[in-house]
Motif scaffolding. Structure first.
Motif, PDB file in Angstrom:
ATOM      1  N   LEU A  79       0.819  -1.213   0.000  1.00 21.24           N
ATOM      2  CA  LEU A  79       0.000   0.000   0.000  1.00 21.24           C
ATOM      3  C   LEU A  79       0.851   1.261   0.000  1.00 21.24           C
ATOM      4  O   LEU A  79       0.519   2.242  -0.658  1.00 21.24           O
ATOM      5  CB  LEU A  79      -0.906   0.017   1.239  1.00 21.24           C
ATOM      6  CG  LEU A  79      -2.286  -0.594   1.097  1.00 21.24           C
ATOM      7  CD1 LEU A  79      -3.004  -0.593   2.432  1.00 21.24           C
ATOM      8  CD2 LEU A  79      -3.111   0.153   0.075  1.00 21.24           C
ATOM      9  N   THR A  80       1.948   1.226   0.720  1.00 17.61           N
ATOM     10  CA  THR A  80       2.841   2.393   0.776  1.00 17.61           C
ATOM     11  C   THR A  80       3.347   2.744  -0.615  1.00 17.61           C
ATOM     12  O   THR A  80       3.388   3.918  -1.006  1.00 17.61           O
ATOM     13  CB  THR A  80       4.028   2.114   1.721  1.00 17.61           C
ATOM     14  OG1 THR A  80       3.512   1.817   3.020  1.00 17.61           O
ATOM     15  CG2 THR A  80       4.949   3.308   1.817  1.00 17.61           C
ATOM     16  N   VAL A  81       3.693   1.719  -1.398  1.00 17.72           N
ATOM     17  CA  VAL A  81       4.174   1.953  -2.764  1.00 17.72           C
ATOM     18  C   VAL A  81       3.045   2.474  -3.646  1.00 17.72           C
ATOM     19  O   VAL A  81       3.202   3.454  -4.384  1.00 17.72           O
ATOM     20  CB  VAL A  81       4.763   0.642  -3.356  1.00 17.72           C
ATOM     21  CG1 VAL A  81       5.101   0.826  -4.820  1.00 17.72           C
ATOM     22  CG2 VAL A  81       5.998   0.228  -2.572  1.00 17.72           C
ATOM     23  N   LYS A  82       1.872   1.829  -3.559  1.00 19.18           N
ATOM     24  CA  LYS A  82       0.753   2.199  -4.431  1.00 19.18           C
ATOM     25  C   LYS A  82       0.180   3.580  -4.087  1.00 19.18           C
ATOM     26  O   LYS A  82      -0.382   4.243  -4.947  1.00 19.18           O
ATOM     27  CB  LYS A  82      -0.352   1.138  -4.359  1.00 19.18           C
ATOM     28  CG  LYS A  82       0.035  -0.174  -5.010  1.00 19.18           C
ATOM     29  CD  LYS A  82      -1.109  -1.161  -5.001  1.00 19.18           C
ATOM     30  CE  LYS A  82      -0.736  -2.467  -5.671  1.00 19.18           C
ATOM     31  NZ  LYS A  82      -0.657  -2.369  -7.109  1.00 19.18           N
ATOM     32  N   CYS A  83       0.296   3.979  -2.822  1.00 20.24           N
ATOM     33  CA  CYS A  83      -0.293   5.247  -2.381  1.00 20.24           C
ATOM     34  C   CYS A  83       0.769   6.329  -2.174  1.00 20.24           C
ATOM     35  O   CYS A  83       0.507   7.344  -1.529  1.00 20.24           O
ATOM     36  CB  CYS A  83      -1.068   5.035  -1.084  1.00 20.24           C
ATOM     37  SG  CYS A  83      -2.379   3.810  -1.217  1.00 20.24           S
ATOM     38  N   LYS A  84       1.955   6.118  -2.719  1.00 19.21           N
ATOM     39  CA  LYS A  84       3.073   7.037  -2.512  1.00 19.21           C
ATOM     40  C   LYS A  84       2.734   8.458  -2.943  1.00 19.21           C
ATOM     41  O   LYS A  84       3.081   9.430  -2.280  1.00 19.21           O
ATOM     42  CB  LYS A  84       4.282   6.514  -3.295  1.00 19.21           C
ATOM     43  CG  LYS A  84       5.558   7.266  -3.049  1.00 19.21           C
ATOM     44  CD  LYS A  84       6.685   6.601  -3.826  1.00 19.21           C
ATOM     45  CE  LYS A  84       7.984   7.339  -3.611  1.00 19.21           C
ATOM     46  NZ  LYS A  84       9.073   6.736  -4.374  1.00 19.21           N
TER      47      LYS A  84
END
Length: 198
Positions: free
Chosen positions: A9-14
């Motif tokens: 999620l951290t990568v997708k919502c960066k």
């Protein structure tokens, strides 16, 4: 599992500018549906399903930031609703998000309960078949959730045999009183006229 989901999620919502705490809250929501042996594809799919929530959160944060920067910062005109005691009222978007989160958690609990009930019903049916209980009786058999299935089914089968509701041969068990049955048969045989005397 939750840690992997947070990482994805951290990568997708960066690009959304969400805080780690917000991403963790989303991961908490998604992790409830994931099994311990979930694959990377399952985790990625769950993260994709949470991205719209992340966008909605980011949109509300941006709107609130813009609104507060263009309005006076005094208590009357800061755009924040307050109660009579000066406490802030929960924003509409947060209330809607929490309601949706509660609905998803409730649905998840309901699905888990239904799955457990189905599995238990299958176990009861298998035990009934093993003990030779007819299907039409097994369908009516209800066993408490905390009771041992094998013990309860065996006791039910013995009651059926004791009350002559299933044949003893089918039951592979003896009746409640073999001695009494044998004595009754012997007495009946003795009461018959003796053919040798004719």
């Amino acid at each position: 599992m939750k840690k992997k989901l947070i990482a994805v999620l951290t990568v997708k919502c960066k690009s959304f500018g969400l805080t780690p705490k917000a991403i963790e809250a989303l991961a908490e929501l998604g992790a409830a549906d994931l099994k311990d042996d979930a694959t990377d594809e399952d985790i990625a799919a769950k993260a994709d399903s949470l991205v719209p929530y992340a966008k909605a959160m980011q949109g509300e944060i941006t709107r609130k930031t813009r609104k507060s920067s263009t309005e006076p910062s005094d208590d009357e005109g800061n755009g924040e609703e307050t109660t009579g005691t000066g406490q802030e009222v929960e924003p509409a978007w947060a209330k809607k998000f929490n309601e949706r989160l509660d609905a998803l958690e409730s649905e998840n609990q309901k699905l888990k309960a239904e799955k457990a009930a189905t599995e238990r019903a299958a176990q009861i049916a298998a035990a009934a078949k093993k003990h030779g209980i007819p299907d039409f009786m097994a369908k009516r058999l209800h066993i408490a959730d905390d009771a041992d299935i094998e013990t309860e089914v065996a006791a039910f089968k013995q009651e059926l045999v004791n009350n002559s509701l299933v044949p003893k041969g089918q039951a592979h068990e003896s009746g409640k009183d073999d001695t009494a049955d044998k004595e009754a048969a012997k007495a009946w045989a003795n009461s018959l006229p003796d053919n040798n005397m004719v």
